[in-house]
Design a protein around this motif. Structure first.
Motif, PDB file in Angstrom:
ATOM      1  N   SER A  20       0.855  -1.191   0.000  1.00 15.32           N
ATOM      2  CA  SER A  20       0.000   0.000   0.000  1.00 15.32           C
ATOM      3  C   SER A  20       0.881   1.228   0.000  1.00 15.32           C
ATOM      4  O   SER A  20       1.988   1.212   0.551  1.00 15.32           O
ATOM      5  CB  SER A  20      -0.899   0.031   1.238  1.00 15.32           C
ATOM      6  N   CYS A  21       0.384   2.294  -0.598  1.00 12.31           N
ATOM      7  CA  CYS A  21       1.119   3.557  -0.584  1.00 12.31           C
ATOM      8  C   CYS A  21       0.113   4.698  -0.546  1.00 12.31           C
ATOM      9  O   CYS A  21      -0.695   4.850  -1.462  1.00 12.31           O
ATOM     10  CB  CYS A  21       2.004   3.675  -1.817  1.00 12.31           C
ATOM     11  N   ASP A  71      -7.369   3.953  -4.769  1.00 11.34           N
ATOM     12  CA  ASP A  71      -8.526   4.616  -4.206  1.00 11.34           C
ATOM     13  C   ASP A  71      -8.278   6.105  -4.377  1.00 11.34           C
ATOM     14  O   ASP A  71      -7.478   6.691  -3.639  1.00 11.34           O
ATOM     15  CB  ASP A  71      -8.681   4.245  -2.727  1.00 11.34           C
ATOM     16  N   ASN A  72      -8.917   6.708  -5.363  1.00  6.48           N
ATOM     17  CA  ASN A  72      -8.651   8.104  -5.672  1.00  6.48           C
ATOM     18  C   ASN A  72      -9.046   9.030  -4.529  1.00  6.48           C
ATOM     19  O   ASN A  72      -8.404  10.051  -4.291  1.00  6.48           O
ATOM     20  CB  ASN A  72      -9.375   8.519  -6.947  1.00  6.48           C
ATOM     21  N   THR A  76      -4.477   6.677  -2.544  1.00  3.13           N
ATOM     22  CA  THR A  76      -3.746   5.477  -2.133  1.00  3.13           C
ATOM     23  C   THR A  76      -3.694   4.499  -3.293  1.00  3.13           C
ATOM     24  O   THR A  76      -4.700   4.299  -3.986  1.00  3.13           O
ATOM     25  CB  THR A  76      -4.413   4.828  -0.922  1.00  3.13           C
ATOM     26  N   VAL A  77      -2.541   3.895  -3.477  1.00  4.83           N
ATOM     27  CA  VAL A  77      -2.359   2.885  -4.506  1.00  4.83           C
ATOM     28  C   VAL A  77      -1.937   1.575  -3.846  1.00  4.83           C
ATOM     29  O   VAL A  77      -1.244   1.577  -2.823  1.00  4.83           O
ATOM     30  CB  VAL A  77      -1.305   3.336  -5.552  1.00  4.83           C
ATOM     31  N   TYR A  78      -2.409   0.481  -4.406  1.00  3.87           N
ATOM     32  CA  TYR A  78      -2.136  -0.847  -3.868  1.00  3.87           C
ATOM     33  C   TYR A  78      -1.476  -1.706  -4.943  1.00  3.87           C
ATOM     34  O   TYR A  78      -1.680  -1.493  -6.135  1.00  3.87           O
ATOM     35  CB  TYR A  78      -3.424  -1.516  -3.418  1.00  3.87           C
ATOM     36  N   LEU A  79      -0.722  -2.689  -4.488  1.00  7.40           N
ATOM     37  CA  LEU A  79      -0.169  -3.679  -5.406  1.00  7.40           C
ATOM     38  C   LEU A  79      -0.362  -5.047  -4.769  1.00  7.40           C
ATOM     39  O   LEU A  79       0.291  -5.364  -3.771  1.00  7.40           O
ATOM     40  CB  LEU A  79       1.306  -3.419  -5.688  1.00  7.40           C
TER      41      LEU A  79
END
Length: 118
Positions: A20-21, A71-72, A76-79
């Motif tokens: 997560s970021c 999730d705009n 947050t961006v996930y991988l």
């Protein structure tokens, strides 16, 4: 802009991890969020990227195994990384590129280590 990545660690081959970021600060709404990785002795490479509109791009080496999502509302961006292989071992970095702004910039987070070994 600050990026905080989490979720790295050690996993056996065939296992899964989810990175997560979260980005904080002022980010132009039209952007791409991405994951890069850098293994020892190798150059940093793009793993996966996703635009605000939902377009995605994956490195050939991870297609079918990794899934990027975002999730705009939370910036947050996930991988999601499945079927991990030893060659996936690297430091993973998240990146935001606000290509829609007048002066596009890359913003980098500190890396998170992913180690795949038995």
């Amino acid at each position: 802009v600050q990026l905080q990545a989490s979720g790295g660690g050690w996993v056996q081959p065939g296992g899964s991890l989810r990175l997560s970021c979260a980005a904080s600060g002022s980010i132009f709404r039209i952007n791409a969020m991405a994951w890069y990785r850098q293994a020892p002795g190798k150059e940093r490479e793009l793993v996966a990227a996703m635009t605000t509109a939902g377009s995605t791009n994956y490195a050939d080496s991870v297609k079918g195994r990794f899934t990027i999502s975002r999730d705009n509302a939370k910036n947050t961006v996930y991988l999601q990384m499945n079927s991990l292989k030893p060659e996936d071992t690297a430091v993973y970095y998240c990146d935001v590129y606000d290509y829609g702004s007048e002066s596009p910039m890359h913003y980098w987070g500190k890396g998170t280590q992913v180690t795949v070994s038995s």
